[in-house]
Design a protein around this motif. Structure first.
Motif, PDB file in Angstrom:
ATOM      1  N   LYS A  47       0.810  -1.347  -0.052  1.00  0.00           N
ATOM      2  CA  LYS A  47      -0.148   0.168   0.012  1.00  0.00           C
ATOM      3  C   LYS A  47       0.807   1.273   0.122  1.00  0.00           C
ATOM      4  N   SER A  48       1.932   1.187   0.820  1.00  0.00           N
ATOM      5  CA  SER A  48       2.662   2.434   1.034  1.00  0.00           C
ATOM      6  C   SER A  48       3.484   2.590  -0.338  1.00  0.00           C
ATOM      7  N   THR A  49       3.913   1.387  -0.701  1.00  0.00           N
ATOM      8  CA  THR A  49       4.899   1.570  -2.045  1.00  0.00           C
ATOM      9  C   THR A  49       3.806   2.288  -3.257  1.00  0.00           C
ATOM     10  N   MET A  85      -2.807   9.686   1.148  1.00  0.00           N
ATOM     11  CA  MET A  85      -2.992   9.754   2.806  1.00  0.00           C
ATOM     12  C   MET A  85      -2.407   8.280   3.331  1.00  0.00           C
ATOM     13  N   ASP A  86      -1.254   8.327   3.915  1.00  0.00           N
ATOM     14  CA  ASP A  86      -0.955   7.003   4.261  1.00  0.00           C
ATOM     15  C   ASP A  86      -1.306   6.802   5.864  1.00  0.00           C
ATOM     16  N   GLU A  87      -2.313   6.050   6.091  1.00  0.00           N
ATOM     17  CA  GLU A  87      -2.701   5.767   7.517  1.00  0.00           C
ATOM     18  C   GLU A  87      -2.553   6.882   8.538  1.00  0.00           C
ATOM     19  N   PRO A  88      -3.086   8.035   7.968  1.00  0.00           N
ATOM     20  CA  PRO A  88      -3.033   9.327   8.603  1.00  0.00           C
ATOM     21  C   PRO A  88      -3.775   9.202  10.169  1.00  0.00           C
TER      22      PRO A  88
END
Ligand SMILES: Nc1ncnc2c1ncn2[C@@H]1O[C@H](COP(=O)(O)OP(=O)(O)OP(=O)(O)O)[C@@H](O)[C@H]1O
Ligand SMILES: [Mg+2]
Lengths: 285, 281
Positions: B55-57, B182-185
């Motif tokens: 996901k982050s990638t 947005m990464d797990e904000p």
């Protein structure tokens, strides 16, 4: 040596910014009140009294080693202007050296943090020179530059240069990754990133270095004065001349003045740091 | 599986057979394997999936922080690097990533001082898609809307975790980005703070209508916020499902009590479970 080594080989100053609890906590509001309490100042007073008593006892037994305190006091009081003048000379050399060393180190730190090529070329040498006792080259510099203020300034500057370089470079590079990512998605330019992010981020590291380097700059100036036997002024010269003439009170009075000067400089750094780094943890505890 | 939704015109996001491999030889990790995703402008898309499924990638590829090894990523028809140069992408990382020496207001206005040539570049790219380059928003107003009116002049260290994360969101919205990633904000926040931040995020989004790519581990969060939930699976990282969430907006707290909401939750959970199983297999 690789650049990766520099973290481990660099001496203490590189540690995280909240370096050490301030030794001059009396400028802190809460401890300013605390200083009224005898429990705070009494232990120090007792230690000082014991040391003074021991000193006087030693001065009686070994008159060629220690001058009595009252002699030091009267030398200070009698020639106060003389000590102040010479202290100002030494201070001038130290501060001028520090300023020059600081400017050069800061610029080089920015270059090393921006250009990997410069970093690989310079940092290993900086790490080695940082642990080299540079005062040892003072006599050689005197031979090269003569008895004027220049060799003193050069020594003071050299001593300050490497701790500032290493700390500032570490500070410029220690911006958290996610912060960099945020500004990279805005395509922030190198200069913008330096100005708005990297340099402010490095400030706690710079002040940590300044705390180390201010006293060192005085050491450098004094040693250079002592090595240049033809010098006419400066506390290092005064100490050199007085000890060759067996004037122990003058030697110790000069040392006392140097100590006071060091304390005042450190206090000044601390005060400036409190203002500039008000946002940083080190300013709050 | 193809994550495409029917689109007319240039999509806000287009990932075409994207591959991303970390490392070499036997120890290489297939972080993303043949990922295809098309997102039309203005949609709220969540990515959900087990840890390590990429996901982050995927977010980093969209935000131009990394490049795919194969395939293509396009943001409004241009590569991410071009989109970044035009300040079309807003990033909200997992930690707020505020500058500790600047007040909240200065933190959120700093992006306006950076990369000033972006507006011109952006006109050329996005001009046909949206009604010209959006004007710089009033950051004070945005802060007040996000409940940070009182905290505007405080330093980040003086705020709670939730307030800091809100400031980070306002900073990103302040760019009026075409795509917000947005990464797990909200992952570091307690449940109540989390829900109220979801409210505020939806309010801001409602107003600015940007495309959002949102990574989360929370099923209710994904269902509540999204138009589309993309389910991913690891080993190799890939998209296994795309679920359109057809619930009316605005989605207030009352939604949590509704049956349809829970049906969507169950659906996403079921697909996630399959993703886990596929990993074990
Ligand atoms: N810089 C990197 N170097 C090597 N491997 C990496 C790197 N970044 C990610 N990976 C690997 O790629 C895979 C996907 O990582 P990624 O961070 O995208 O997962 P994720 O879905 O965000 O997980 P999480 O939910 O835990 O945040 C993981 O196996 C991870 O180990
Ligand atoms: Mg992740």
């Amino acid at each position: 040596m690789t650049v990766a080594d520099e973290r481990t080989t660099a001496p203490a100053p590189q540690a995280d910014p909240p370096v050490e609890p301030s030794r001059f906590s009396l400028s802190h509001p809460r401890s300013r009140i605390a200083w009224i309490r005898p429990a705070v100042w009494l232990p120090l007073l007792v230690t000082l009294a014991v040391l003074a008593a021991l000193w006087q006892w030693g001065a009686e037994k070994l008159p060629y080693l220690l001058p009595p305190l009252q002699d030091i006091g009267s030398s200070l009081a009698g020639q106060f202007g003389y000590y102040v003048d010479n202290a100002l000379v030494t201070l001038g050399e130290a501060v001028a050296g520090l300023a020059t060393g600081f400017a050069a180190a800061f610029v080089l730190a920015v270059l090393t943090s921006e250009l990997p090529l410069v970093r690989r070329a310079v940092m290993p040498i900086a790490v080695v020179l940082n642990v080299t006792p540079l005062v040892a080259i003072a006599p050689a510099l005197v031979v090269a530059f003569g008895f004027g203020p220049l060799p003193k300034l050069v020594i003071a500057g050299l001593i300050c240069f490497f701790p500032i370089l290493i700390n500032t470079a570490a500070g410029l590079r220690s911006v958290p990754r996610q912060v960099l990512q945020v500004y990279r998605t805005m395509d922030a330019g190198r200069l913008e990133l330096l100005r708005h992010v990297r340099v402010p981020n490095a400030l706690p590291y710079v002040f940590a270095a300044l705390r180390i380097v201010f006293p060192l700059s005085i050491v450098g100036a004094v040693v250079a004065e002592m090595s240049a036997s033809g010098s006419t002024d400066g506390l290092g010269t005064v100490i050199g001349v007085a000890s060759s003439m067996n004037q122990l009170p003058v030697v110790y009075a000069s040392i006392l003045v140097l100590a006071v000067m060091g304390v005042l400089l450190l206090l000044a750094v601390t005060l400036v740091e409190r203002r500039v780094l008000h946002w940083h943890d080190s300013a709050h505890n | 599986m193809d994550g495409s939704v029917k689109v007319t015109g240039t999509p806000a996001l287009a990932l075409r057979s994207v591959h991303r491999v970390y490392g070499f030889g036997p120890s290489a990790t297939n972080a993303l394997d043949d990922v295809r995703l098309t997102v039309p402008p203005g949609r709220f898309v969540s990515l959900i999936g087990p840890s390590g499924c990429g996901k982050s990638t995927l977010l980093r590829l969209v935000a131009g922080l990394e490049r795919p090894d194969r395939g293509e990523v396009l943001v409004h028809g241009v590569p991410p690097a071009t989109a970044c140069a035009a300040k079309m992408i807003g990033l909200v990382p997992q930690s707020p990533a505020l500058l500790p020496w600047l007040s909240v207001l200065r933190n959120v206005t700093l992006p306006q001082k950076i990369n000033k040539g972006a507006a011109r570049r952006r006109e050329r790219i996005a001009g046909t898609e949206r009604e010209g380059a959006p004007a710089a928003p009033d950051m004070r107003e945005l802060l007040v809307k996000a409940g940070l009116g009182e905290a505007m002049h405080k330093l980040p260290a003086q705020l709670s975790g939730g307030m800091r994360q809100r400031a980070a969101i306002v900073r990103a919205f302040g760019l009026r980005p075409d795509v917000l990633v947005m990464d797990e904000p909200f992952s570091a926040l307690d449940e109540f703070t989390r829900e109220s931040l979801q409210d505020q995020l939806l309010d801001l989004w409602d107003e600015l209508k940007t495309t959002v790519l949102f990574v989360t581990h929370s099923v209710p969060e994904a269902v509540r916020l999204s138009d589309t939930v993309v389910v991913m699976a690891p080993g190799p990282g890939r998209i296994v499902d795309t679920i359109d969430v057809d619930l009316p907006r605005p989605r207030g707290e009352r939604l949590f009590g509704e049956r349809r909401f829970h049906e969507y939750e169950d659906l996403v959970r079921d697909r996630l479970r399959r993703a886990w199983r596929s990993e074990a297999a």
